[in-house]
Enzyme design. Structure first.
Site, PDB file in Angstrom:
ATOM      1  N   LYS A   1       0.847  -1.185   0.000  1.00 33.57           N
ATOM      2  CA  LYS A   1       0.000   0.000   0.000  1.00 33.57           C
ATOM      3  C   LYS A   1       0.880   1.232   0.000  1.00 33.57           C
ATOM      4  O   LYS A   1       2.016   1.210   0.461  1.00 33.57           O
ATOM      5  CB  LYS A   1      -0.913   0.027   1.230  1.00 33.57           C
ATOM      6  CG  LYS A   1      -2.064  -0.969   1.204  1.00 33.57           C
ATOM      7  CD  LYS A   1      -2.963  -0.787   2.423  1.00 33.57           C
ATOM      8  CE  LYS A   1      -4.154  -1.724   2.397  1.00 33.57           C
ATOM      9  NZ  LYS A   1      -5.037  -1.525   3.578  1.00 33.57           N
TER      10      LYS A   1
ATOM     11  N   TYR B   1      -0.078   6.177  -3.571  1.00 32.83           N
ATOM     12  CA  TYR B   1      -0.567   6.003  -4.931  1.00 32.83           C
ATOM     13  C   TYR B   1      -1.790   5.106  -4.990  1.00 32.83           C
ATOM     14  O   TYR B   1      -2.612   5.203  -5.892  1.00 32.83           O
ATOM     15  CB  TYR B   1       0.537   5.381  -5.799  1.00 32.83           C
ATOM     16  CG  TYR B   1       1.029   4.058  -5.245  1.00 32.83           C
ATOM     17  CD1 TYR B   1       0.379   2.862  -5.538  1.00 32.83           C
ATOM     18  CD2 TYR B   1       2.133   4.016  -4.405  1.00 32.83           C
ATOM     19  CE1 TYR B   1       0.804   1.662  -5.013  1.00 32.83           C
ATOM     20  CE2 TYR B   1       2.567   2.824  -3.878  1.00 32.83           C
ATOM     21  CZ  TYR B   1       1.905   1.647  -4.184  1.00 32.83           C
ATOM     22  OH  TYR B   1       2.339   0.456  -3.648  1.00 32.83           O
ATOM     23  N   GLY B   2      -1.899   4.151  -4.053  1.00 29.33           N
ATOM     24  CA  GLY B   2      -2.974   3.168  -4.121  1.00 29.33           C
ATOM     25  C   GLY B   2      -2.583   1.881  -3.430  1.00 29.33           C
ATOM     26  O   GLY B   2      -2.022   1.895  -2.335  1.00 29.33           O
ATOM     27  N   VAL B   3      -2.840   0.752  -4.098  1.00 29.58           N
ATOM     28  CA  VAL B   3      -2.632  -0.551  -3.477  1.00 29.58           C
ATOM     29  C   VAL B   3      -2.155  -1.541  -4.530  1.00 29.58           C
ATOM     30  O   VAL B   3      -2.466  -1.414  -5.715  1.00 29.58           O
ATOM     31  CB  VAL B   3      -3.942  -1.038  -2.808  1.00 29.58           C
ATOM     32  CG1 VAL B   3      -5.046  -1.217  -3.843  1.00 29.58           C
ATOM     33  CG2 VAL B   3      -3.732  -2.322  -2.034  1.00 29.58           C
TER      34      VAL B   3
ATOM     35  N   ASP C   1      16.703   7.231  -9.578  1.00 27.96           N
ATOM     36  CA  ASP C   1      16.171   6.900  -8.251  1.00 27.96           C
ATOM     37  C   ASP C   1      16.458   5.439  -7.910  1.00 27.96           C
ATOM     38  O   ASP C   1      15.602   4.733  -7.381  1.00 27.96           O
ATOM     39  CB  ASP C   1      14.668   7.173  -8.202  1.00 27.96           C
ATOM     40  CG  ASP C   1      14.123   7.168  -6.766  1.00 27.96           C
ATOM     41  OD1 ASP C   1      14.916   7.428  -5.835  1.00 27.96           O
ATOM     42  OD2 ASP C   1      12.926   6.903  -6.581  1.00 27.96           O
TER      43      ASP C   1
END
Length: 569
Positions: A21, A24-26, A139
């Protein structure tokens, strides 16, 4: 679990459990019921709430489509939204990985020298591929490298990546300073506006490799000054030339006024580590970016002798500037939404074709009768034809028709005639045609061109239809007589209730119901014309994109007349 909201093809995936999670969401693990594969489905919600977030998502899915490599995570599918204009969430289907490198390092304090070497090899191999495409990840950190129990690593999360183009400056505004500082190259420390090169990723890989060797981060700085202190404690005070490459004024002044520090021998910092590994690590962590090796040069290091062959490692073609035009102009949320929708269609080729042809019907996504019928017959074929054809529910559809496949062995006593099919016209925009094989060169080798036409035992000889799609190359008819016969047969053997497909596509809809022949694949190839050779087991008609679907055959491996869009999965 209420995971898919109103998405129409959600039945394809059986959700297992939540594996992650975030803001951004899941992310859920799932089973793809079409293939049986284990997948990870990332639900990203409210993607257009912030323009920068939407651009980051677009950048990532675009790069993962363009960068296909064994050491880069793969997008397997992106689910179609229910509407082209109004969708807010997207569902991206990835291959499922067990964990990430951060968890591997934290949970394993007994990694061997072979682990160390193989991990670094995979990271550098992926980096070589990324950099040959002129892409900089920017990144890289252990959490952005996925891992499996078999030690397979895959780089992920390209949301902060950038593509460099030869005709544009590589100096960009560094808007994402929140990216983890611990793995950031010294020339970027404190810089919001920086010129960058592939060497920034090389530094990050060096930091990750050091963490693999020791089990803890190499430079866990609390702020920019602390970060620079930790770097110089190990590497010594940089030269004035290296300091001049740091763009941040405060960081540059701080390093210039710093007391002189001597570098620490890597053999003291990393005891019991392969000396060849330490020599390569020292090259990766050079303070001056021009002293760091490229990924390709690092793969040629003696540390990988017997494991890597640089000339064998894949490279990538540079990415087209047009793919990232949105990065260089001002775009609105609607612009980004359209671009994301365009990327989603890359995983639905037939809809993409219609979209590129300017069809407005791409807003019709699902579930259509075409899709439902196609899915039903796919299931029948997968089950080996154990169940009969499904009843039709629409009076406008043709009745079920069985077309015999080549699975019935031909009687050797029957006459065989080599025949080819007539070329099917190319579809106009908004219409689709099945996979017709162009046969412009009769002398070219084509495994599908040789056909043997055998009497169909299910159709009496008197009902034989001299179809325009099955010409005898040695016909005795004159052109006029032949056309009269065709017209007579068409009237006689096409009942009124089956005329809908002829009205929809009069020039292309073949009548195969009353043919006394079926194709075999065993006969030797004979004379061929320049007409299209159409595989007997894959006959396609055409119809408007949202027109009536017509499908024939209820058994495994039978010929089918298929209308509308091609299979979307």
């Amino acid at each position: 679990m209420d995971f898919f909201s109103e998405y129409g093809d959600s039945s394809r995936y059986k959700i297992q459990e939540i594996v992650g999670k975030g803001s951004y969401g899941v992310v859920c693990s799932a089973i793809d019921q079409h293939t049986g594969d284990k997948v990870a489905i990332k639900k990203i919600h409210n993607i257009f709430e912030h323009l920068s977030d939407a651009a980051r998502i677009l950048r990532e899915i675009k790069l993962l489509r363009l960068l296909r490599h064994p050491d880069i995570v793969e997008i397997k599918h992106i689910m179609l939204p229910p509407s082209r204009r109004d969708f807010k969430d997207i569902y991206v289907v990835f291959e499922l990985m067990d964990t990430d490198l951060h968890q591997v390092i934290k949970a394993n304090d007994d990694l061997t020298k072979e682990h160390h070497q193989f991990f670094l090899y995979q990271m550098l191999r992926a980096l070589k591929y990324i950099h040959t495409a002129n892409v900089y990840h920017r990144d890289l950190k252990p959490k952005n490298i996925l891992a499996n129990a078999n030690c397979k690593l895959k780089i992920c999360d390209f949301g902060l990546a950038r593509v460099a183009f030869n005709d544009t400056p590589t100096t960009v505004f560094w808007t994402d300073y929140v990216a983890t500082r611990w793995y950031r190259a010294p020339e970027l420390c404190g810089s919001f506006f920086s010129k960058y090169s592939p060497a920034i990723d090389t530094w990050s890989i060096g930091c990750i490799f050091a963490e693999i060797l020791t089990g803890k981060p190499l430079f866990p700085g609390k702020n920019v000054v602390h970060q620079l202190d930790l770097m110089t404690d190990l590497l010594g005070t940089p030269s004035m030339d290296a300091i001049s490459r740091i763009r941040n004024d405060k960081a540059r002044r701080y390093l210039s006024s710093m007391r002189r520090k001597q570098p620490v021998p890597f053999s003291e910092k990393f005891p019991n580590v392969d000396p060849l590994a330490l020599k390569l690590l020292q090259r990766l962590l050079a303070f001056d970016p021009k002293d760091r090796p490229t990924a390709e040069e690092a793969l040629a290091d003696p540390y990988f002798k017997g494991l890597a062959k640089v000339e064998r490692e894949p490279s990538c073609q540079p990415i087209s500037k047009m793919e990232f035009e949105f990065e260089r102009r001002k775009v609105t949320k609607d612009d980004i939404k359209e671009l994301i929708f365009r990327e989603i269609l890359e995983y639905h080729p037939q809809l993409l074709k219609d979209y590129m042809n300017g069809s407005e019907n791409t807003s019709f996504l699902y579930p259509s009768a075409v899709d439902n019928f196609r899915r039903q017959f796919a299931i029948l074929e997968e089950n080996g034809g154990k169940s009969g054809a499904l009843d039709r529910k629409h009076v406008s559809l043709p009745r079920a028709t069985t077309v015999h496949s080549t699975s019935i062995p031909p009687n050797e006593g029957l006459d065989a005639t080599s025949q080819v099919t007539q070329r099917i016209p190319t579809a106009r925009p908004g219409r689709t045609v099945g996979p017709v094989l162009p046969f412009e060169n009769p002398g070219a080798a084509d495994p599908h061109s040789a056909r043997r036409v055998v009497r169909n035992p299910m159709v009496p000889p008197a009902a034989a239809n001299k179809s325009g799609y099955s010409y005898n190359l040695k016909s005795d008819y004159s052109d006029r007589q032949h056309q009269e016969e065709l017209e007579k047969d068409r009237v006689q053997y096409r009942p009124a209730q089956h005329l809908m497909d002829a009205k929809v596509a009069p020039d292309t809809a073949p009548d195969i119901r009353s043919s006394q022949y079926y194709f075999t694949r065993s006969a030797p190839r004979t004379d061929l014309t320049d007409r299209a050779a159409l595989q007997g087991s894959m006959l396609y008609g055409i119809a408007p994109f949202n027109g009536i679907a017509a499908v024939a055959g209820g058994y495994s491996k039978v010929g089918a007349v298929q209308y509308g869009v091609s299979r979307m999965y």
